[in-house]
Design a protein around this motif. Structure first.
Motif, short mmCIF file in Angstrom:
data_model
loop_
_atom_site.label_atom_id
_atom_site.label_comp_id
_atom_site.label_asym_id
_atom_site.label_seq_id
_atom_site.Cartn_x
_atom_site.Cartn_y
_atom_site.Cartn_z
N GLN A 276 0.88 -1.17 0.00
CA GLN A 276 0.00 0.00 0.00
C GLN A 276 0.92 1.22 0.00
O GLN A 276 1.75 1.38 0.90
N VAL A 277 0.78 2.08 -0.99
CA VAL A 277 1.74 3.15 -1.22
C VAL A 277 1.03 4.49 -1.26
O VAL A 277 -0.01 4.65 -1.91
N ARG A 278 1.59 5.46 -0.54
CA ARG A 278 1.16 6.86 -0.63
C ARG A 278 2.21 7.62 -1.41
O ARG A 278 3.35 7.79 -0.95
N LEU A 279 1.85 8.06 -2.63
CA LEU A 279 2.78 8.82 -3.44
C LEU A 279 2.86 10.25 -2.93
O LEU A 279 1.90 10.79 -2.38
N ARG A 280 4.01 10.87 -3.14
CA ARG A 280 4.22 12.23 -2.67
C ARG A 280 3.29 13.20 -3.40
O ARG A 280 3.09 13.10 -4.61
N ASP A 281 2.71 14.13 -2.65
CA ASP A 281 1.80 15.15 -3.20
C ASP A 281 0.60 14.53 -3.90
O ASP A 281 0.05 15.09 -4.85
#
Length: 445
Positions: free
Chosen positions: A72-77
Motif C-alpha cells: 500500500q503506497v502513498r505517493l508524494r503530493d
C-alpha cells in the motif's frame, strides 16, 4: 489508514489463479498434521552432529522460497487514496557436484530471483524482472587454494548501512523489492569473474578479474544483464592477516576500469571492545572524478582524491537486542553548498545525478547518520523486530523503515513500514513514494 480491502481481494484471487494459495494451504495442513517441510535456512549448510553408528544426512542440492506480498503506497503530493500493488518473488539456489564427489571435485552454484507484479502495480513497474544472482563453478584443488569461475555475488565490507569497499555493487540492482541493507546485498546481480583465493593460518589473499562483456545495462525482463555487471574491466586484490586474537584487518586494492582513475585503496576493520560491543571501520580512497562528473559523463573533469568511509559501533544485549550507530561519509557526493547549487540549477543535471547515485548505490549527499535495531525473539519467541533510519546531515531529510517478522519452521510472516521525509529536492524528500506499507509471506521449501 490505507484502504486495502480491494488490494487484498485482488491479491488473494491472483494467488488462487497462479496456484500459490493452494500450495500455502497444503503447507499449513502438513504442519498441522505434524509433518512440516524441512527448514530451508538450516538444510544443507553443514552436516549435523550424529552418533558414529548413524548415517550422515545428505546435503540438499537445492533451496527454494516463494514470497507473495501486498504493498500500500502513498505517493508524494498525491491527495487521492493509497495505491495498491501486489508482487510475487520466487527464489531458487543450487549447489550441485560436477563430475563426481570428493574434496577436489568441481561444484556448480547458482542463485536466481524472479519478481512478478500484478494484477495491480505502480506506474513504471514491469510485470516481470529476473535477477541472475549467481552462476559459477567452484573447485578446491587443495586445502589452501580455492578457484571460482562464473557470475559471483562478491560481497565486501563490514559496515551495516553503507559499504564503500563493496566495489561490485555498482549497477547490480535490477529490482528493489525491499530497502533493508541485507536484502539489497543479497538480491542483486553478481559479476562475471575469475576468483582465486589462497588461505593460510590466520590469513588469506584473494585475486579477482572481471572482464568487460557488454557496453550498457539491459532493460529486458529475462536478460542476464552483463552490461550492468560487466560494462568495463575490473580487478581486485584482497589481503587479510590476523594481527591479534580479535584484530584481522582486510586490505583491498581495486581497479574500477574508468579512464584516469587510480586504483582504490580499501580497508575493512573490526575490533571487539567488550563482550557486547564491536567497533567497525570501512574505508575506500583514491583519485577519481566526482559522482556528478561521472553522472554527466565528463571525461575532461579534473581528478581529485576522494574518500568514502563508514564507521560505527554495534552493541548486543543479553536479550538478543543489537543497536548500531554509524556515520557515513561519501567524498564523491556534493557537500552542503554544492548540493544546494545542484538543487537550484538545471533539473536535467539534478536528475541525471540522482539516477547515477541510485544505480551505483551511493548516498546522494556527503554526510549521513545511520541507526539500526535488530531484536530477535523480541516480545515472544520467534518474533523479530527490525528497524533502521538514515538521516542526511546535508539537507536534514530522512528515511525510516520498520519491520515485524514472525518466523515459523518454514514460513515467515512480515509487516514492513517505511517513510521518506524532507523538503522538495532533498535526498529523501525527492523520492516519489512518501510512505509504503508492505505485507508479505515467505515460504521455504
Amino acid at each position: 489508514m490505507p484502504h486495502c480491502s480491494t488490494g487484498w481481494i485482488g491479491w488473494i484471487g491472483w494467488m488462487g489463479r497462479t496456484g500459490l494459495l493452494p500450495l500455502l494451504l497444503l503447507a499449513a495442513q502438513a504442519r498441522a498434521q505434524g509433518t512440516p517441510p524441512p527448514d530451508a535456512e538450516l538444510a544443507g549448510l553443514a552436516l549435523a552432529d550424529a552418533a558414529p553408528t548413524e548415517p550422515a544426512p545428505t546435503r540438499r542440492a537445492w533451496q527454494a522460497s516463494v514470497e507473495p506480498a501486498l504493498r500500500q503506497v502513498r505517493l508524494r503530493d498525491d491527495a487521492g487514496p493509497w495505491r495498491s500493488a501486489q508482487g510475487l518473488g520466487l527464489d531458487l539456489s543450487l549447489d550441485l557436484p560436477l563430475g563426481g564427489e570428493g574434496p577436489r571435485a568441481w561444484r556448480l552454484l547458482a542463485a536466481n530471483r524472479l519478481d512478478l507484479t500484478g494484477p495491480e502495480r505502480l506506474p513504471g513497474e514491469r510485470r516481470a524482472i529476473n535477477t541472475l544472482k549467481e552462476l559459477y563453478a567452484s573447485q578446491r584443488p587443495s586445502a589452501e587454494w580455492v578457484l571460482d569461475l562464473g557470475r559471483i555475488n562478491h560481497r565486501l565490507g563490514v559496515a551495516s548501512g553503507y559499504n564503500p569497499t563493496d566495489y561490485f555493487r555498482r549497477q547490480a540492482l535490477r529490482n528493489t523489492t525491499a530497502i533493508d541493507p541485507a536484502s539489497l546485498r543479497e538480491n542483486r546481480l553478481g559479476a562475471a569473474m575469475a576468483r582465486v583465493q589462497k588461505v593460510w593460518d590466520g590469513g588469506s589473499l584473494t585475486g579477482v578479474w572481471a572482464p568487460r562483456l557488454a557496453k550498457a545495462p539491459s532493460t529486458g525482463a529475462w536478460s542476464p544483464d552483463w552490461g550492468a555487471s560487466n560494462d568495463r574491466p575490473r580487478w581486485l586484490l584482497a589481503w587479510t592477516q590476523q594481527w591479534a586474537e580479535d584484530l584481522a584487518p582486510q586490505w583491498l586494492l581495486h581497479g574500477d576500469g574508468q579512464p584516469g582513475h587510480s586504483p582504490q585503496l580499501g580497508l575493512n576493520l573490526t575490533r571487539l571492545l567488550n563482550q557486547g560491543c564491536v567497533a567497525h571501520l570501512e574505508l575506500s580512497t583514491g583519485r577519481s572524478r566526482s559522482l556528478l562528473d561521472q553522472a554527466l559523463g565528463d571525461l575532461d573533469a579534473p581528478l581529485a582524491l576522494h574518500t568514502q568511509l563508514a564507521t560505527g559501533l554495534s552493541c548486543t544485549t543479553s536479550r538478543k537486542l543489537t543497536l548500531t550507530a554509524e556515520w557515513q561519509h561519501n567524498g564523491l557526493a556534493p557537500g552542503r553548498d554544492a548540493w544546494s547549487a545542484l538543487q537550484a540549477g538545471d533539473p536535467r543535471r539534478y536528475w541525471a545525478y540522482r539516477q547515477t547515485a541510485q544505480a551505483l548505490q551511493e548516498p546522494a549527499t556527503r554526510d549521513s547518520l545511520f541507526l539500526m535495531l535488530r531484536w530477535q525473539d523480541a516480545l515472544m519467541p520467534r518474533l523479530d523486530l527490525n528497524a533502521f533510519a538514515r538521516f542526511s546531515q546535508v539537507d536534514h531529510s530522512r528515511l525510516v523503515w520498520l519491520e515485524a517478522r514472525y518466523r515459523q519452521d518454514s514460513t515467515d510472516w512480515a509487516a514492513q513500514w517505511q517513510q521518506h521525509r524532507g523538503q522538495g529536492l532533498s535526498e529523501f524528500g525527492a523520492l516519489p513514494q512518501a510512505r509504503v506499507i508492505r505485507l508479505l509471506v515467505r515460504h521455504y521449501f
